[in-house]
Scaffold this active site. Sequence first.
Site, PDB file in Angstrom:
ATOM      1  CB  SER A   8      31.567  71.353  22.080  1.00 18.51           C
ATOM      2  OG  SER A   8      30.396  71.778  22.752  1.00 18.51           O
ATOM      3  CG  HIS A  33      34.405  73.102  24.856  1.00 18.28           C
ATOM      4  ND1 HIS A  33      35.338  74.034  25.262  1.00 18.28           N
ATOM      5  CD2 HIS A  33      33.294  73.806  24.528  1.00 18.28           C
ATOM      6  CE1 HIS A  33      34.817  75.245  25.178  1.00 18.28           C
ATOM      7  NE2 HIS A  33      33.569  75.140  24.740  1.00 18.28           N
ATOM      8  CG  ASP A  35      29.893  74.871  25.004  1.00 18.44           C
ATOM      9  OD1 ASP A  35      30.766  75.727  25.217  1.00 18.44           O
ATOM     10  OD2 ASP A  35      29.887  74.131  24.002  1.00 18.44           O
ATOM     11  CG  MET A  37      25.090  78.011  26.732  1.00 19.79           C
ATOM     12  SD  MET A  37      24.317  77.684  25.154  1.00 19.79           S
ATOM     13  CE  MET A  37      25.760  77.264  24.177  1.00 19.79           C
ATOM     14  CG  HIS A  66      32.855  78.319  26.899  1.00 18.73           C
ATOM     15  ND1 HIS A  66      32.513  78.293  25.558  1.00 18.73           N
ATOM     16  CD2 HIS A  66      32.917  79.628  27.255  1.00 18.73           C
ATOM     17  CE1 HIS A  66      32.373  79.545  25.130  1.00 18.73           C
ATOM     18  NE2 HIS A  66      32.599  80.362  26.126  1.00 18.73           N
ATOM     19  CG  MET A  68      29.165  80.873  26.849  1.00 19.43           C
ATOM     20  SD  MET A  68      28.688  79.864  25.435  1.00 19.43           S
ATOM     21  CE  MET A  68      29.008  78.250  26.125  1.00 19.43           C
ATOM     22  CG  MET A 137      33.058  83.200  22.035  1.00 17.88           C
ATOM     23  SD  MET A 137      32.760  81.434  22.318  1.00 17.88           S
ATOM     24  CE  MET A 137      31.608  80.985  21.025  1.00 17.88           C
ATOM     25  N   GLY A 142      26.116  80.799  22.217  1.00 16.74           N
ATOM     26  CA  GLY A 142      24.716  80.480  22.515  1.00 16.74           C
ATOM     27  C   GLY A 142      24.224  79.233  21.812  1.00 16.74           C
ATOM     28  N   GLY A 144      25.305  75.791  19.026  1.00 18.05           N
ATOM     29  CA  GLY A 144      26.223  75.045  18.179  1.00 18.05           C
ATOM     30  C   GLY A 144      25.759  75.161  16.726  1.00 18.05           C
ATOM     31  CG  ASP A 175      33.820  77.392  21.538  1.00 19.59           C
ATOM     32  OD1 ASP A 175      33.297  76.562  20.773  1.00 19.59           O
ATOM     33  OD2 ASP A 175      33.422  77.613  22.704  1.00 19.59           O
ATOM     34  N   GLY A 176      33.697  77.525  17.831  1.00 18.63           N
ATOM     35  CA  GLY A 176      32.543  77.845  17.004  1.00 18.63           C
ATOM     36  C   GLY A 176      32.815  77.661  15.522  1.00 18.63           C
ATOM     37  N   GLY A 197      31.980  70.975  17.923  1.00 15.76           N
ATOM     38  CA  GLY A 197      30.751  70.346  18.379  1.00 15.76           C
ATOM     39  C   GLY A 197      30.075  69.574  17.267  1.00 15.76           C
TER      40      GLY A 197
HETATM   41  C1  DX5 Z   1      28.819  78.027  21.345  1.00 16.80           C
HETATM   42  C2  DX5 Z   1      29.651  77.101  22.192  1.00 16.80           C
HETATM   43  C3  DX5 Z   1      30.477  76.180  21.392  1.00 16.80           C
HETATM   44  C4  DX5 Z   1      29.690  75.207  20.555  1.00 16.80           C
HETATM   45  C5  DX5 Z   1      30.478  74.904  19.318  1.00 16.80           C
HETATM   46  O1  DX5 Z   1      28.230  79.004  22.109  1.00 16.80           O
HETATM   47  O2  DX5 Z   1      30.538  77.833  23.024  1.00 16.80           O
HETATM   48  O3  DX5 Z   1      31.408  75.467  22.193  1.00 16.80           O
HETATM   49  O4  DX5 Z   1      29.395  74.019  21.222  1.00 16.80           O
HETATM   50  O5  DX5 Z   1      29.681  74.199  18.462  1.00 16.80           O
HETATM   51  P1  DX5 Z   1      30.003  74.058  16.912  1.00 16.80           P
HETATM   52  O6  DX5 Z   1      31.352  73.420  16.784  1.00 16.80           O
HETATM   53  O7  DX5 Z   1      28.894  73.190  16.424  1.00 16.80           O
HETATM   54  O8  DX5 Z   1      29.988  75.452  16.310  1.00 16.80           O
HETATM   55 ZN    ZN Z   2      32.202  76.634  24.062  1.00 17.48          ZN
END
Ligand code: DX5
Ligand code: ZN
Length: 217
Positions: A8, A33, A35, A37, A66, A68, A137, A142, A144, A175-176, A197
Amino acid sequence: MNPLIAPSILAADFANLQKEVEMINDSVADYIHVDIMDGVFVPNISFGLPVVEAVNRHAKKPLDVHLMIVEPDKYLEAFHKAGASQITVHLEACPHLHRTIQAIKALDCKAGVAVNPHTPVRHLQDIIREVDTVLIMSVNPGFGGQEFIENTYKKIQALGELIVETGSHAKIEIDGGVSIGNAKKLFEAGANVLVAGNFVFSSENPIETINNLKFIV
Ligand code: DX5
Ligand code: ZN
């Protein structure tokens, strides 16, 4: 078989984004990936279309976008044009999810649906045959760098059962909070795609870290 890996770029160095994308190109990663937001669906703002376009100019791996965001229908075409290969929307953000999924597929994009930690996977029962990916999730979306939620394993199992029951071909994406500490267990539980990420971008050698995540089994 090995998990597919989707680093990510939310955790990348945005001032050196081209270099970061080239690092992913040179790795065994399967996707990038991305993200998005909006500060409404989630309490954070990441980046928007011009950044996705810029990433796509250098990317040699498909962009896994992705969303959000609320009202994703308004932006599907724009993200497709910006380079998305797969677009994932949140079940919680889509009152007409079936229509949204059809709209993504009409663009010739792969379609994904994401569920927040509190959303039971049984809510996917009547849509799962239509989607290419279900993204579970494993943190609240929201940010990382959050702690992995252990209940995710149960959700993977329930989703696996639903996939078999319905004859769906959906991939399971997690994811996460993914790291080398849980990647193997996630893969064994049935996950096909692992997003990572912070674990990748904070490591000393991201290329090797991506390799380790993929070949951990
Ligand atoms: C969170 C994102 C994730 C995030 C993951 O809202 O959707 O994709 O980048 O990050 P890590 O791997 O650091 O939890
Ligand atoms: Zn994501």
